[in-house]
Each structure stands twice: as structure tokens, then as C-alpha cells.
Design a protein around this motif. Structure first.
Motif, short mmCIF file in Angstrom:
data_model
loop_
_atom_site.label_atom_id
_atom_site.label_comp_id
_atom_site.label_asym_id
_atom_site.label_seq_id
_atom_site.Cartn_x
_atom_site.Cartn_y
_atom_site.Cartn_z
N UNK A 1 -19.15 -10.18 25.37
CA UNK A 1 -18.78 -11.56 25.06
C UNK A 1 -19.71 -12.54 25.77
N UNK A 2 -19.90 -12.33 27.08
CA UNK A 2 -20.76 -13.23 27.84
C UNK A 2 -22.21 -13.18 27.37
N UNK A 3 -22.68 -11.99 27.02
CA UNK A 3 -24.06 -11.85 26.55
C UNK A 3 -24.26 -12.55 25.21
N UNK A 4 -23.27 -12.44 24.32
CA UNK A 4 -23.36 -13.11 23.02
C UNK A 4 -23.42 -14.62 23.20
N UNK A 5 -22.55 -15.15 24.05
CA UNK A 5 -22.52 -16.59 24.29
C UNK A 5 -23.81 -17.05 24.97
#
Length: 245
Positions: A37-41
Motif C-alpha cells: 500500500x505504502x509503495x503504491x502511494x
């Protein structure tokens, strides 16, 4: 001057053009594991930030990034030389991260939405109750697994000098029990602050020191911990790489 105009055009153009993409990413990320999730954002802001720095003609070298734990959240603690510190940390240190920021930034068009997606925390220094609540929110983010960046000087030094570190900033790490990562930024003020409002190329070096684990510094007061971290950061300004192993 032309370089500066191109820079501002890209700054706002990218944000507006990709705003639907960041909103879509927030929705898609809800069902992903936290790290994904953090990497996508982080992917869009990272591309934006790297280009912002490159458009100034500047180069950034990062030393010691291998010191950052990959499998746990951390609190990055950095000196604050200039406005470009934020895009430098977003674009050139890979680990996804949010920022402890002044609340005025949240009110800026589009930018506030991007920062909320990155799990940034906004502090109103004029409102003590809100400031306490914001720190509690930051502690929760860290406990949940999101990394954060804080500039304990509270404002830009606009040069090599390091201002006083506010001890209360370190409550984030102590209460969440995440490692502190001292970061030294050397030269970012030469991109803008040294030249007024005109951007010029600079060679910026970023030094990432070894993690400081809370169990090892529990005997220190908040102010003592702040001074300890400040000393590490300052060493890399006077003797670049001195604190890196």
C-alpha cells in the motif's frame, strides 16, 4: 529564471494531471498489505520529487541507505537546510514515508491531498491541543507500520548551521518504539535559499546514519536524546561520512 519558470510549471502541472491517479491509488491500496500500500502511494510522489530536483540541474548522492531497516517503520530525523529537503527525501530515499508538517501546507491546493495519502501529520504550532493530538496521530501511524520524517529544528536553517532540536519531537519515536534514523542533508540550501527565489544547480549529499534503537537510549531525557541525534547529524556536516559505518 527560465529554469525556475519551467520548474514551477512542472510542479503544478504534474500534481493536477496526476491527481485522479493518486485518488485511484488510495482506493486500490485499501485492500493491499501495508508495505504494498505504502509503495503504491509513494510511487507517483517519488517520480515527481526526483524530477523536481533534476529540473534544477542538481545532483543528489545518498550514502548509507543500507542502514535503514527494510522490515519495520522508522522515524527519520533530519536537519532542514531548505525547501528542497522534502523532495530530496521523497525522491532519493526509497523507503515510503510521510512527513510531520505545519498545518498551513495542508491548506494548499492538491498538495494537501497528496500528503494525506502519504500519511503525513499536520501540526498547528499555535494550537497546543491540536499539536498534542497530531503527535498522537503520528505515534499511531508509526505503530501501524508507516515511517515518518521530522525536522526537529522546526524551520529551515537556509545554510549549514543547525538550529536547536526540539526535544518533544522525539516523543514520536520513544512512544512508538521505532528506530530513529539520523539523516544529514548537506547542500540543499544552495539550490534556492542561497540565491533568493532563483533556482541554481547544486551538488547535494545525504548521509543516512546507523539506526538508534529506543532500548539503547531510554536513559536519556527528550532534550538529551535530541542533542545526541543532533551531534550525529552535525558530524556529517563537518566530516562527511564520519558517523557512517
Amino acid at each position: 529564471m527560465i529554469r525556475t519558470l519551467i520548474w514551477f510549471s512542472y510542479f503544478w502541472g504534474f500534481l493536477f494531471w496526476h491527481f485522479p491517479a493518486i485518488r485511484k491509488a488510495r482506493v486500490e491500496a485499501e485492500n493491499l498489505p501495508l508495505a504494498e500500500r505504502d509503495e503504491l502511494i509513494a510511487s507517483l510522489p517519488r517520480r515527481w520529487a526526483r524530477t523536481l530536483v533534476k529540473l534544477t540541474g542538481s545532483t543528489v548522492e545518498v550514502f548509507g541507505e543500507e542502514h535503514i531497516p527494510k522490515d519495520r517503520p522508522v522515524l527519520f530525523v533530519s536537519n532542514h537546510q531548505g525547501n528542497f529537503d522534502v523532495p530530496i527525501l521523497i525522491g532519493f530515499i526509497h523507503k515510503p514515508k510521510g512527513f510531520i508538517s505545519k498545518i498551513e501546507v495542508k491548506k494548499m491546493p492538491i498538495i494537501g491531498s497528496y500528503m494525506e495519502a502519504m500519511k503525513c501529520v499536520f501540526i498547528d504550532r499555535k494550537n497546543k491541543r491540536q499539536s498534542v493530538k497530531a503527535i498522537q496521530e503520528g505515534i499511531k501511524y508509526l505503530k501501524d507500520g508507516h515511517s515518518l520524517v521530522i525536522f526537529p529544528e522546526g524551520t529551515r536553517s537556509k545554510g549549514k548551521e543547525i538550529g536547536e532540536f526540539k526535544g518533544g519531537s522525539f516523543r514520536l519515536a520513544v512512544k512508538s518504539e521505532v528506530p530513529i534514523i539520523p539523516v544529514t542533508i548537506n547542500g540543499s540550501y544552495q539550490i534556492m535559499e542561497k540565491n533568493g527565489f532563483i533556482m541554481k544547480p547544486a551538488n547535494v549529499k545525504v548521509y543516512v546514519s546507523d539506526p538508534i534503537f529506543i532500548d539503547d537510549v531510554k536513559h536519556l531525557s527528550m532534550d538529551e536524546l535530541g542533542q545526541y541525534v543532533k551531534t550525529i547529524i552535525a558530524k556529517n556536516l563537518k566530516n562527511p561520512g564520519n558517523s557512517l559505518k
